[in-house]
Design an enzyme around this catalytic site. Structure first.
Site, PDB file in Angstrom:
ATOM      1  N   GLU A  73      -9.736  -2.671   5.150  1.00 46.01           N
ATOM      2  CA  GLU A  73     -10.357  -2.495   6.456  1.00 46.01           C
ATOM      3  C   GLU A  73     -11.584  -3.408   6.577  1.00 46.01           C
ATOM      4  O   GLU A  73     -12.098  -3.900   5.570  1.00 46.01           O
ATOM      5  CB  GLU A  73     -10.787  -1.029   6.611  1.00 46.01           C
ATOM      6  CG  GLU A  73      -9.635  -0.026   6.553  1.00 46.01           C
ATOM      7  CD  GLU A  73      -8.798   0.027   7.830  1.00 46.01           C
ATOM      8  OE1 GLU A  73      -8.698  -0.987   8.539  1.00 46.01           O
ATOM      9  OE2 GLU A  73      -8.241   1.106   8.112  1.00 46.01           O
ATOM     10  N   ASP A  85       0.809  -1.215   0.000  1.00 48.16           N
ATOM     11  CA  ASP A  85       0.000   0.000   0.000  1.00 48.16           C
ATOM     12  C   ASP A  85       0.845   1.268   0.000  1.00 48.16           C
ATOM     13  O   ASP A  85       2.048   1.233   0.257  1.00 48.16           O
ATOM     14  CB  ASP A  85      -0.970   0.002   1.198  1.00 48.16           C
ATOM     15  CG  ASP A  85      -0.365  -0.623   2.443  1.00 48.16           C
ATOM     16  OD1 ASP A  85       0.872  -0.568   2.603  1.00 48.16           O
ATOM     17  OD2 ASP A  85      -1.106  -1.173   3.250  1.00 48.16           O
ATOM     18  N   ASN A 139      -7.675  -4.145  14.071  1.00 43.07           N
ATOM     19  CA  ASN A 139      -9.060  -4.456  13.680  1.00 43.07           C
ATOM     20  C   ASN A 139      -9.130  -5.597  12.660  1.00 43.07           C
ATOM     21  O   ASN A 139     -10.167  -5.838  12.068  1.00 43.07           O
ATOM     22  CB  ASN A 139      -9.747  -3.202  13.111  1.00 43.07           C
ATOM     23  CG  ASN A 139      -9.049  -2.685  11.852  1.00 43.07           C
ATOM     24  OD1 ASN A 139      -8.149  -3.328  11.321  1.00 43.07           O
ATOM     25  ND2 ASN A 139      -9.481  -1.525  11.373  1.00 43.07           N
ATOM     26  N   HIS A 164      -7.330  -5.801   9.806  1.00 45.18           N
ATOM     27  CA  HIS A 164      -7.047  -5.479   8.402  1.00 45.18           C
ATOM     28  C   HIS A 164      -5.732  -6.096   7.937  1.00 45.18           C
ATOM     29  O   HIS A 164      -4.817  -6.316   8.732  1.00 45.18           O
ATOM     30  CB  HIS A 164      -7.109  -3.966   8.125  1.00 45.18           C
ATOM     31  CG  HIS A 164      -5.968  -3.158   8.652  1.00 45.18           C
ATOM     32  ND1 HIS A 164      -6.132  -1.879   9.129  1.00 45.18           N
ATOM     33  CD2 HIS A 164      -4.641  -3.399   8.775  1.00 45.18           C
ATOM     34  CE1 HIS A 164      -4.961  -1.389   9.498  1.00 45.18           C
ATOM     35  NE2 HIS A 164      -4.044  -2.294   9.299  1.00 45.18           N
TER      36      HIS A 164
HETATM   37  C1  F6R Z   1       1.214  -1.672   6.090  1.00 47.05           C
HETATM   38  C2  F6R Z   1       0.054  -2.540   6.165  1.00 47.05           C
HETATM   39  C3  F6R Z   1      -0.766  -2.657   7.382  1.00 47.05           C
HETATM   40  C4  F6R Z   1       0.052  -2.965   8.625  1.00 47.05           C
HETATM   41  C5  F6R Z   1      -0.856  -3.013   9.851  1.00 47.05           C
HETATM   42  C6  F6R Z   1      -0.085  -3.272  11.117  1.00 47.05           C
HETATM   43  O1  F6R Z   1       1.828  -1.754   4.820  1.00 47.05           O
HETATM   44  O2  F6R Z   1      -0.235  -3.139   5.184  1.00 47.05           O
HETATM   45  O3  F6R Z   1      -1.722  -3.666   7.195  1.00 47.05           O
HETATM   46  O4  F6R Z   1       0.691  -4.195   8.455  1.00 47.05           O
HETATM   47  O5  F6R Z   1      -1.541  -1.804   9.977  1.00 47.05           O
HETATM   48  O6  F6R Z   1       0.744  -2.178  11.355  1.00 47.05           O
HETATM   49  P1  F6R Z   1       1.820  -2.192  12.534  1.00 47.05           P
HETATM   50  O7  F6R Z   1       2.822  -3.214  12.150  1.00 47.05           O
HETATM   51  O8  F6R Z   1       2.382  -0.800  12.537  1.00 47.05           O
HETATM   52  O9  F6R Z   1       1.082  -2.551  13.764  1.00 47.05           O
END
Ligand code: F6R
Length: 268
Positions: free
Chosen positions: A144, A67, A137, A139
């Site tokens: 999401e 992303d 959550n 994702h």
């Molecule tokens: C980032 C991504 C998100 C993160 C997720 C967890 O490229 O795809 O899905 O993997 O938000 O983020 P952290 O590791 O910061 O808790």
């Protein structure tokens, strides 16, 4: 799903780096799917160390990130391009021409950018190993809760929770985006192998729902139950809410002894 529960976040990073190393030995020109965020930082540090010690090379590797924020220029330190350069690409021997994120310039149509990204992944031969984190959550990427399980690369609005969780990374005078372009759930599911990392107590609930809950768009990561080759690497805290813990530990021990006897399967 292979569920591997290790003592600490550091052990998770070491184990994940080992798996990446095995793949790059088998397939030096592998296509990697990469994630940003706090969780993979320890993995990237480990990979940099392994590279510096001459154990691995990224010379022929191609990468696609999950992303990128919409409305944040690549040279903005908050962009995921900057994150990847800082955490990994600038520190290894990868050819940056072969590193891609779904970035959308101001005059581009995000829908077309998403479509092109999908085509680009296909023309590179598809992703051999997709690294994932998981949101509190549930994702994956920025898919999401309520994201279509059939989705492909497109614009998503971040939930208030994700916006709040990520606010720790932005100072009060900085623009914090609410939109991102993300690989879709179907795009992620097309990777040949998936490695999801989760560490810390904040992920325990999402991890429980991903592994032991029903498959539902309300926990997008639960779709991974449908993928043939997923390894979930957890530390003790992230594994705290799993009901079936004894079985995962038992299975992992059996798998490790199988690997010792017969070698690591070439699933690249
Ligand atoms: C980032 C991504 C998100 C993160 C997720 C967890 O490229 O795809 O899905 O993997 O938000 O983020 P952290 O590791 O910061 O808790």
């Amino acid at each position: 799903m292979e569920v591997v529960i290790l003592k600490s976040a550091d052990e998770v990073a070491v184990y994940a780096a080992k798996l990446v190393g095995v793949l790059l030995k088998l397939r030096p020109d592998a296509v990697l799917g990469l994630a940003t965020g706090s969780t993979p930082q320890a993995l990237y540090r480990r990979l940099v160390t392994d590279y510096r010690e001459g154990k691995i090379s990224f010379k022929d590797v191609t990468t696609f990130n999950l992303d990128e924020y919409l409305g944040v220029a690549p040279d903005n330190p908050q962009s995921y391009r900057s994150y990847m350069n800082r955490e990994l690409f600038d520190l290894i021997d990868i050819d940056k021409q072969n590193t891609f994120l779904p970035a959308c310039k101001e005059d581009e149509n995000p829908r077309e950018v998403g479509q092109r990204y999908e085509e680009h992944i296909q023309s590179a031969g598809g992703i051999n190993l997709q690294i994932l984190g998981i949101g509190a959550n549930g994702h994956i990427g920025f898919n999401e809760p309520s994201s279509s399980l059939g989705s492909r690369t497109r614009v998503k609005t971040l939930t208030q929770q994700t916006f709040h969780d990520n606010s720790r990374l932005f100072s009060s005078d900085e623009f914090q985006p609410t939109l991102a372009i993300t690989m879709g759930i179907t795009s992620i599911m097309e990777a040949r192998k998936i490695l999801l990392l989760a560490t810390g107590a904040g992920k325990a609930d999402a991890v429980g729902r991903m592994i032991e809950g029903p498959i539902t768009a309300m926990c997008p990561a639960s779709i991974l139950q449908m993928h043939e080759r997923v390894t979930v690497l957890l530390d003790e805290q992230a594994a705290a809410q799993l009901q079936n813990r004894d079985y995962y530990d038992w299975t992992w021990l059996q798998n490790e002894s199988l690997k010792k006897r017969f070698g690591v399967p070439d699933d690249s």
